[in-house]
Design a protein around this motif. Structure first.
Motif, PDB file in Angstrom:
ATOM      1  N   ILE A  58      53.824  18.683  47.095  1.00 57.61           N
ATOM      2  CA  ILE A  58      52.838  18.107  48.011  1.00 57.61           C
ATOM      3  C   ILE A  58      51.447  18.268  47.415  1.00 57.61           C
ATOM      4  N   GLN A  59      50.790  17.153  47.162  1.00 56.76           N
ATOM      5  CA  GLN A  59      49.395  17.215  46.719  1.00 56.76           C
ATOM      6  C   GLN A  59      48.482  17.356  47.928  1.00 56.76           C
TER       7      GLN A  59
ATOM      8  N   SER B  15      53.346  13.603  42.224  1.00 59.38           N
ATOM      9  CA  SER B  15      53.669  12.517  41.287  1.00 59.38           C
ATOM     10  C   SER B  15      52.787  11.295  41.527  1.00 59.38           C
ATOM     11  N   GLY B  16      51.909  11.370  42.534  1.00 59.92           N
ATOM     12  CA  GLY B  16      50.971  10.286  42.797  1.00 59.92           C
ATOM     13  C   GLY B  16      51.431   9.283  43.841  1.00 59.92           C
TER      14      GLY B  16
ATOM     15  N   PHE C 179      49.689  10.580  59.643  1.00 63.83           N
ATOM     16  CA  PHE C 179      49.680  11.460  58.490  1.00 63.83           C
ATOM     17  C   PHE C 179      49.879  10.638  57.219  1.00 63.83           C
ATOM     18  N   THR C 180      49.104  10.948  56.187  1.00 63.78           N
ATOM     19  CA  THR C 180      49.254  10.313  54.880  1.00 63.78           C
ATOM     20  C   THR C 180      49.639  11.397  53.885  1.00 63.78           C
ATOM     21  N   LEU C 181      50.845  11.289  53.375  1.00 62.32           N
ATOM     22  CA  LEU C 181      51.394  12.261  52.434  1.00 62.32           C
ATOM     23  C   LEU C 181      51.197  11.752  51.019  1.00 62.32           C
TER      24      LEU C 181
ATOM     25  N   GLY D 262      49.037  24.984  53.932  1.00 66.76           N
ATOM     26  CA  GLY D 262      49.861  26.138  54.297  1.00 66.76           C
ATOM     27  C   GLY D 262      51.344  25.831  54.404  1.00 66.76           C
ATOM     28  N   TRP D 263      51.842  24.954  53.560  1.00 69.61           N
ATOM     29  CA  TRP D 263      53.270  24.617  53.574  1.00 69.61           C
ATOM     30  C   TRP D 263      54.085  25.798  53.091  1.00 69.61           C
ATOM     31  N   ASP D 264      55.114  26.163  53.862  1.00 66.71           N
ATOM     32  CA  ASP D 264      55.911  27.336  53.543  1.00 66.71           C
ATOM     33  C   ASP D 264      57.354  27.109  53.994  1.00 66.71           C
TER      34      ASP D 264
END
Length: 168
Positions: A70-71, A148-149, A142-144, A99-101
Motif C-alpha cells: 500500500i502506497q 506498483s503504481g 477511498f482511493t487506493l 497504520g495498516w496492520d
C-alpha cells in the motif's frame, strides 16, 4: 499391431493442446486490489457535532496482501443535499488512512481504521449544522494506490464485487 496403432493414436491425440476458456481468462485478466469494509460503528448525530463514525477497512490484493504493497489510501468526502438547498458537493479531500496492520486480523490481512466527527465533515464541506437536515448524507470514498503504481477506486470494481454492495 492394431492395438499398437490404437494406443499410439490415442497418445498423440491426448497430447494435443486445446484452447481453454480459463487459460484465456487468466492470461487476459489484470489482478488488482480491494478495500473490504469490515465494520462501521457510530453515527452522525445532528444534535451533537462531536458525534462520529469509525470505519475499519481490510486490504487484499493478488500479490500477497501485504501492508507494504500500500502506497496510500486517500479519503474524499461528498455531501448529498437531499433537502433541495443546493449544498451538494463531491470529492472533497478528507485525509488519508495509515497504520495498516495484519496482527490480530482473522485472515492475516492488513486492517486500518478511519475515524471522523461530524464537526470535521462540516468543516471540510464548508457547511454549518443549520445547513444540514435529516436525510442529507455524508459519503466517504477511498482511493487506493499500490506501490506498483496502480490506483483503485469504487468505480474499478467489477460486477462480481460491486454487486456485494458496501462490503467492498
Amino acid at each position: 499391431i492394431i492395438l499398437g496403432i490404437a494406443l499410439s493414436t490415442s497418445f498423440f491425440v491426448a497430447c494435443e493442446t486445446e484452447e481453454k476458456v480459463i487459460d484465456f481468462v487468466f492470461e487476459n485478466t489484470q489482478n488488482g486490489a480491494i478495500l473490504r469494509q469490515v465494520s462501521v460503528t457510530g453515527l452522525l448525530d445532528l444534535f451533537d457535532v462531536n458525534s462520529g463514525v469509525s470505519v475499519v477497512l481490510e486490504y487484499q490484493d493478488g500479490e500477497g496482501s501485504l501492508a507494504s504493497n500500500i502506497q496510500s489510501v486517500d479519503v474524499s468526502l461528498s455531501f448529498v443535499d437531499k433537502n433541495g438547498n443546493g449544498n451538494s458537493q463531491a470529492n472533497i479531500p478528507f485525509g488519508q488512512i495509515t497504520g495498516w496492520d495484519a496482527n490480530g486480523s482473522p485472515f492475516g490481512l492488513p486492517r486500518a481504521t478511519f475515524n471522523y466527527q461530524l464537526s470535521a465533515a462540516l468543516s471540510a464541506a464548508g457547511l454549518t449544522i443549520d445547513e444540514v437536515g435529516a436525510g442529507d448524507q455524508f459519503v466517504l470514498d477511498f482511493t487506493l494506490t499500490t506501490t506498483s503504481g496502480q490506483t483503485f477506486t469504487n468505480s474499478d470494481a467489477n460486477g462480481n464485487v460491486a454487486a456485494v454492495g458496501g462490503w467492498y
